[in-house]
Structure formats: C-alpha cells, structure tokens
Design an enzyme around this catalytic site. Sequence first.
Site, PDB file in Angstrom:
ATOM      1  N   GLU A 134       0.828   4.015   1.188  1.00 11.61           N
ATOM      2  CA  GLU A 134       0.369   4.955   2.214  1.00 11.61           C
ATOM      3  C   GLU A 134       1.334   6.132   2.234  1.00 11.61           C
ATOM      4  O   GLU A 134       2.542   5.938   2.339  1.00 11.61           O
ATOM      5  CB  GLU A 134       0.382   4.304   3.605  1.00 11.61           C
ATOM      6  CG  GLU A 134      -0.225   2.917   3.694  1.00 11.61           C
ATOM      7  CD  GLU A 134      -1.701   2.950   4.035  1.00 11.61           C
ATOM      8  OE1 GLU A 134      -2.272   4.058   4.091  1.00 11.61           O
ATOM      9  OE2 GLU A 134      -2.272   1.865   4.229  1.00 11.61           O
ATOM     10  N   ARG A 154       0.840  -1.199   0.000  1.00 13.14           N
ATOM     11  CA  ARG A 154       0.000   0.000   0.000  1.00 13.14           C
ATOM     12  C   ARG A 154       0.872   1.246   0.000  1.00 13.14           C
ATOM     13  O   ARG A 154       1.706   1.420   0.889  1.00 13.14           O
ATOM     14  CB  ARG A 154      -0.917   0.011   1.222  1.00 13.14           C
ATOM     15  CG  ARG A 154      -1.827  -1.204   1.197  1.00 13.14           C
ATOM     16  CD  ARG A 154      -3.007  -1.040   2.080  1.00 13.14           C
ATOM     17  NE  ARG A 154      -3.858  -2.214   1.945  1.00 13.14           N
ATOM     18  CZ  ARG A 154      -5.090  -2.298   2.386  1.00 13.14           C
ATOM     19  NH1 ARG A 154      -5.626  -1.281   3.023  1.00 13.14           N
ATOM     20  NH2 ARG A 154      -5.789  -3.395   2.200  1.00 13.14           N
ATOM     21  N   SER A 177     -10.941  -5.555   8.951  1.00 14.66           N
ATOM     22  CA  SER A 177     -12.128  -5.123   8.221  1.00 14.66           C
ATOM     23  C   SER A 177     -12.703  -6.332   7.509  1.00 14.66           C
ATOM     24  O   SER A 177     -11.952  -7.163   6.993  1.00 14.66           O
ATOM     25  CB  SER A 177     -11.801  -4.056   7.177  1.00 14.66           C
ATOM     26  OG  SER A 177     -11.670  -2.807   7.809  1.00 14.66           O
ATOM     27  N   ARG A 236      -0.231  -5.674  12.730  1.00 20.52           N
ATOM     28  CA  ARG A 236      -1.113  -4.998  13.706  1.00 20.52           C
ATOM     29  C   ARG A 236      -1.486  -5.952  14.837  1.00 20.52           C
ATOM     30  O   ARG A 236      -1.618  -5.533  15.990  1.00 20.52           O
ATOM     31  CB  ARG A 236      -2.376  -4.490  13.007  1.00 20.52           C
ATOM     32  CG  ARG A 236      -2.062  -3.299  12.132  1.00 20.52           C
ATOM     33  CD  ARG A 236      -3.161  -2.285  12.127  1.00 20.52           C
ATOM     34  NE  ARG A 236      -2.834  -1.285  11.125  1.00 20.52           N
ATOM     35  CZ  ARG A 236      -3.703  -0.467  10.584  1.00 20.52           C
ATOM     36  NH1 ARG A 236      -4.974  -0.508  10.954  1.00 20.52           N
ATOM     37  NH2 ARG A 236      -3.322   0.405   9.694  1.00 20.52           N
ATOM     38  N   HIS A 254       0.991   2.070  10.194  1.00 24.25           N
ATOM     39  CA  HIS A 254       0.947   1.773   8.760  1.00 24.25           C
ATOM     40  C   HIS A 254       2.318   1.376   8.231  1.00 24.25           C
ATOM     41  O   HIS A 254       3.321   2.005   8.564  1.00 24.25           O
ATOM     42  CB  HIS A 254       0.456   2.989   7.963  1.00 24.25           C
ATOM     43  CG  HIS A 254      -1.002   3.257   8.137  1.00 24.25           C
ATOM     44  ND1 HIS A 254      -1.474   4.188   9.026  1.00 24.25           N
ATOM     45  CD2 HIS A 254      -2.091   2.705   7.546  1.00 24.25           C
ATOM     46  CE1 HIS A 254      -2.802   4.196   8.977  1.00 24.25           C
ATOM     47  NE2 HIS A 254      -3.198   3.300   8.092  1.00 24.25           N
ATOM     48  N   GLU A 281      -7.473   0.045  14.507  1.00 19.33           N
ATOM     49  CA  GLU A 281      -8.290  -0.908  13.742  1.00 19.33           C
ATOM     50  C   GLU A 281      -7.447  -2.140  13.468  1.00 19.33           C
ATOM     51  O   GLU A 281      -6.303  -2.036  13.049  1.00 19.33           O
ATOM     52  CB  GLU A 281      -8.716  -0.276  12.410  1.00 19.33           C
ATOM     53  CG  GLU A 281      -9.456  -1.265  11.520  1.00 19.33           C
ATOM     54  CD  GLU A 281      -9.624  -0.768  10.078  1.00 19.33           C
ATOM     55  OE1 GLU A 281     -10.005   0.408   9.882  1.00 19.33           O
ATOM     56  OE2 GLU A 281      -9.378  -1.566   9.159  1.00 19.33           O
TER      57      GLU A 281
HETATM   58  P1  ATP Z   1      -6.621   2.018   8.185  1.00 20.99           P
HETATM   59  O1  ATP Z   1      -7.944   2.720   8.096  1.00 20.99           O
HETATM   60  O2  ATP Z   1      -6.168   1.755   9.585  1.00 20.99           O
HETATM   61  O3  ATP Z   1      -5.552   2.636   7.329  1.00 20.99           O
HETATM   62  P2  ATP Z   1      -7.729   0.272   6.233  1.00 20.99           P
HETATM   63  O4  ATP Z   1      -9.159   0.326   6.597  1.00 20.99           O
HETATM   64  O5  ATP Z   1      -7.217   1.092   5.101  1.00 20.99           O
HETATM   65  O6  ATP Z   1      -6.830   0.558   7.531  1.00 20.99           O
HETATM   66  P3  ATP Z   1      -8.203  -2.334   5.209  1.00 20.99           P
HETATM   67  O7  ATP Z   1      -8.199  -2.047   3.760  1.00 20.99           O
HETATM   68  O8  ATP Z   1      -9.489  -2.465   5.907  1.00 20.99           O
HETATM   69  O9  ATP Z   1      -7.301  -1.227   5.955  1.00 20.99           O
HETATM   70  O10 ATP Z   1      -7.256  -3.615   5.457  1.00 20.99           O
HETATM   71  C1  ATP Z   1      -7.587  -4.657   6.349  1.00 20.99           C
HETATM   72  C2  ATP Z   1      -6.592  -4.743   7.479  1.00 20.99           C
HETATM   73  O11 ATP Z   1      -5.254  -4.840   6.965  1.00 20.99           O
HETATM   74  C3  ATP Z   1      -6.535  -3.521   8.383  1.00 20.99           C
HETATM   75  O12 ATP Z   1      -7.564  -3.562   9.331  1.00 20.99           O
HETATM   76  C4  ATP Z   1      -5.162  -3.678   9.002  1.00 20.99           C
HETATM   77  O13 ATP Z   1      -5.132  -4.662  10.022  1.00 20.99           O
HETATM   78  C5  ATP Z   1      -4.336  -4.201   7.842  1.00 20.99           C
HETATM   79  N1  ATP Z   1      -3.686  -3.089   7.129  1.00 20.99           N
HETATM   80  C6  ATP Z   1      -4.202  -2.344   6.148  1.00 20.99           C
HETATM   81  N2  ATP Z   1      -3.346  -1.412   5.708  1.00 20.99           N
HETATM   82  C7  ATP Z   1      -2.219  -1.590   6.429  1.00 20.99           C
HETATM   83  C8  ATP Z   1      -0.948  -0.941   6.434  1.00 20.99           C
HETATM   84  N3  ATP Z   1      -0.673   0.043   5.592  1.00 20.99           N
HETATM   85  N4  ATP Z   1      -0.020  -1.364   7.310  1.00 20.99           N
HETATM   86  C9  ATP Z   1      -0.285  -2.385   8.157  1.00 20.99           C
HETATM   87  N5  ATP Z   1      -1.467  -3.027   8.200  1.00 20.99           N
HETATM   88  C10 ATP Z   1      -2.421  -2.651   7.352  1.00 20.99           C
HETATM   89 MG    MG Z   2     -10.457  -1.116   7.140  1.00 23.95          MG
END
Ligand code: ATP
Ligand code: MG
Length: 435
Positions: free
Chosen positions: A213, A211, A361, A409, A220, A358
């Site tokens: 980010e 990702r 999801s 996480r 993250h 979080e």
């Molecule tokens: P957040 O809102 O905290 O950035 P997200 O809602 O974008 O997370 P999801 O797409 O729902 O993330 O991904 C499912 C799960 O994968 C998250 O709940 C988290 O545990 C993990 N995850 C997602 N993005 C990351 C990241 N950049 N780094 C570490 N773990 C991640």
């Molecule tokens: Mg999420």
Amino acid sequence: MQDRTYAADVLAGESVTIAGWAHEIRDLGGIAFLILRDTTGRIQVKFAKDELPDDLVETGTGVTRESVVSVVGEAEAEERAPTGVEVVPEEVDVLAPAEPELPLDPSGKVDAELPTRLDNRTLDLRSAETKAIFSIRAEALRAVREYFREVGCTEITTPKIVATGTEGGTELFPITYFGREAFMNQSPQLFKQLMVASGLERVCEIGPIFRAEEHNTPRHLNEATSIDFESAFITHHEAMDVCEGTLRAAYDAVATNCEAELDVLGYDPAEFALADDAFPRLTYEEAIERANATGELTEQLTWGDDLTTEAEHALGNAIDGHYFVTDWPSEIKPFYIQDYAEDPDVSKGFDLMHPRMELVSGGQREHRYEQLVEGFEQQGLDPEAFDYYTRMFRYGMPPHAGWAYGAERLVTSMLDLPNIREAVLFPRDKQRLSP
Ligand code: ATP
Ligand code: MG
C-alpha cells in the site's frame, strides 16, 4: 524461576519469591515501598528501615525504575496496600538493572507519541493500556478460532512466497527467489479456494498478508494478519452468517474474559457485547441511495462507483453499527466473484462495514471453469499465469463462498483505536521497517 509466585497470587501468611520490574519506588523517610510489577499485576514490598539490614534496604530502594528484581519475603495483610497484601523482604536481588534514563515511561504518567512508543515497543508493552490491547487481541483470535472449529473448519497454512498475485499486480512486494522474480502473498484467496475442491471442503486460516500500500492511512498496514474462511457447498449469504458468527464470538469472549483489560481501556464490560439484532444486509443499490440521502456527501454516488470513504462514514453514522453491503457491481469486484446469472452486471460479492472502516470482503466464488477464465480476461489478467489455480477447476470444483478480514481492523474497530498501528506489535508501514 522455581517456586515463583505471581503478584496476583500472593496471599498473606505465606513465604514467597516474587519477581518482576521495579514499577515505582516511594521513599517516605523511615519507610519505603518498592512496587513490583509482573504480568499479573503489582505487589507492594515494604522496607521499614529500622527493622531491616542496611544493605537490604539500600538494594531494594536504590534500584532504578524498570530494573528486574526478585524478592524473597513474608507476605502480610495490609489494608493500605493496593492489593491488600504486602511483602516484607528477607532477600532482594537485582537481576537486570535498567538505565536511569528511560526512552518512555511505562507507568503511563508521561504520555509518549506513537512513533516513540513503536520505537520502544517492548517498554511500551509494559504499560497497562498497551498490554490490554494485545491481551484482548489474543482473546478475540482465540474465540474466532474456536468458532471456526465449531462450524467444522480445518485450519490451514498457505504459502506466503508466491509466483503470482491475487488481487492484481499493483500492491505486490516483489522478491528474488533463487534468481527468479517472486512475490510476498497478498492474500490466501486462490489457495484457500483450491482447498474447497480438496477433501478438506471447509477451511480457515489466520496468517500474514503483505500489501505494498502506497498510502499512509490509519487503517492500512503493509503486513497485516488475515482471518480467512472458505467453504464448499454454501452460498454467500451462508458465508455472511459464519462471518457474523465469528465477530459475535470475538466480542462475547472479550466481554466475558477481558473485564480487567476493558476496564483499563475505559470500557464497561457489561455494555461491550454487540447488540442482538442481526447485522443489516443492504444491497449496494440501497447503500448508495441511503448514502446519497444523508445529505452528507460532497459528491453524489451513481451506480458503478466504489463506496468512497466519505460515503462509508455517512452510512456508518446513519446505521450506527456493523452492516453488510451485498450485490456489488461486477466490475468493481475481483474476477473470482460470481455474477448473478439473471443479471451479469451484479455480483455476489459482499463487504462487511464497521461505521469506521471496511472490515470484511467476501462473496460467492465463480466455480465454473469457462466463466472463471473469461473473468480473468475481462480484468486484463493472463489466465496462463494462474494455470496452477484454474486447472483445478476442470477436475470437480464445487460451488463455494468465503471471506476475509484483517485481525488488526477487527481490534482497531472493536476498541475504537485511533490508528491501526496500535493493534499490531511491530507495524510495517512505508517508513517503518524496524523494530
Ligand atoms: P481497503 O479497500 O480498505 O483498502 P481492500 O478491499 O483492499 O481494503 P481486501 O482485499 O478486500 O481489502 O482484503 C480483505 C480484508 O483484509 C479487508 O477488508 C481488511 O479487513 C483487511 N485488509 C486488507 N488490506 C489491509 C491492509 N493493508 N492493512 C490492514 N488490513 C487490511
Ligand atoms: Mg475489500
């Protein structure tokens, strides 16, 4: 190495060959000690200077810290030795000397900043604390895998080089694929959903996600490990049951099998397992009401707002444990989440929250072709680009649900680590691309 004995297995009265790193050299004058460390622990080697040949004493006590050494000798009981046994050497070999100046101190006596530790991760992992984190991570993942097997999942591996994103375009890493644009996959979402329409029905995957980010946060990473579950013929509430099951399995396994590691990190294994009560399931509406009522928010939430970090913390403090938030507004959940037939503004998506962040999801998925394509259009995505995915919904896609959480996480929240980078060997973030 043939006939090597691990430090933890050395018994008094035996002839042994031990090998590892020179953890510490203590020279008390007439007597000196070399503390040898291997993956199982430490063992003391005693050099009584009058009783041993000079060159042996010189090799064994002149070695620099963190050099790799092997010792052949006799193990003897010695109650003052840390393990109750010490080795009297007959032969000492320095297999790989370490330079006298180390970039960090693996014994942990001198603290190092996280960037220095990450730059020298191999040395950092020689410290008991860092090593404990990764032993616990491995045990947690082992337990999650075993739980998946118990509930009938087939473990799959989906592509990490893909033609389209899953969660919209913003967080994708583009790559060049034989002259064409491609991306690193953000999530196995679409592929695991396709598998519930295959003969496999119920699948799991533990694999990398990527990702882009932009923000540097303590939760993250740009490359993370996603733990994914997806199953045909279940509801989102049943998916939540499995999700909770994997977490409980992970905590139980760590409490039972990682006593020493927990102790190193300052935890009492007896108090480590999760409380027996099922994780509360709040609807989104209840969650925002409760967050607003804490009086801790600088801005009150109204229906349709995403839960802010501030609200997550306020709720986390109020509930003091894991909790699910269900029934989210449809417009803040992705297109593949199903809405309630009786109230299309509300979705069957859920998140599992830890007081600090979080964790998960998930949701009931939209399995009906027309509604799925409509959802794409509502989110401004071109259904044509996802034809490989949507097409299969025309040939018998069962109702299904699933979820995903990040392994890092899980470990960060489980061990209350200050930064998610502590839970990954070689973190990738905006600044860090090597090692
Ligand atoms: P957040 O809102 O905290 O950035 P997200 O809602 O974008 O997370 P999801 O797409 O729902 O993330 O991904 C499912 C799960 O994968 C998250 O709940 C988290 O545990 C993990 N995850 C997602 N993005 C990351 C990241 N950049 N780094 C570490 N773990 C991640
Ligand atoms: Mg999420």
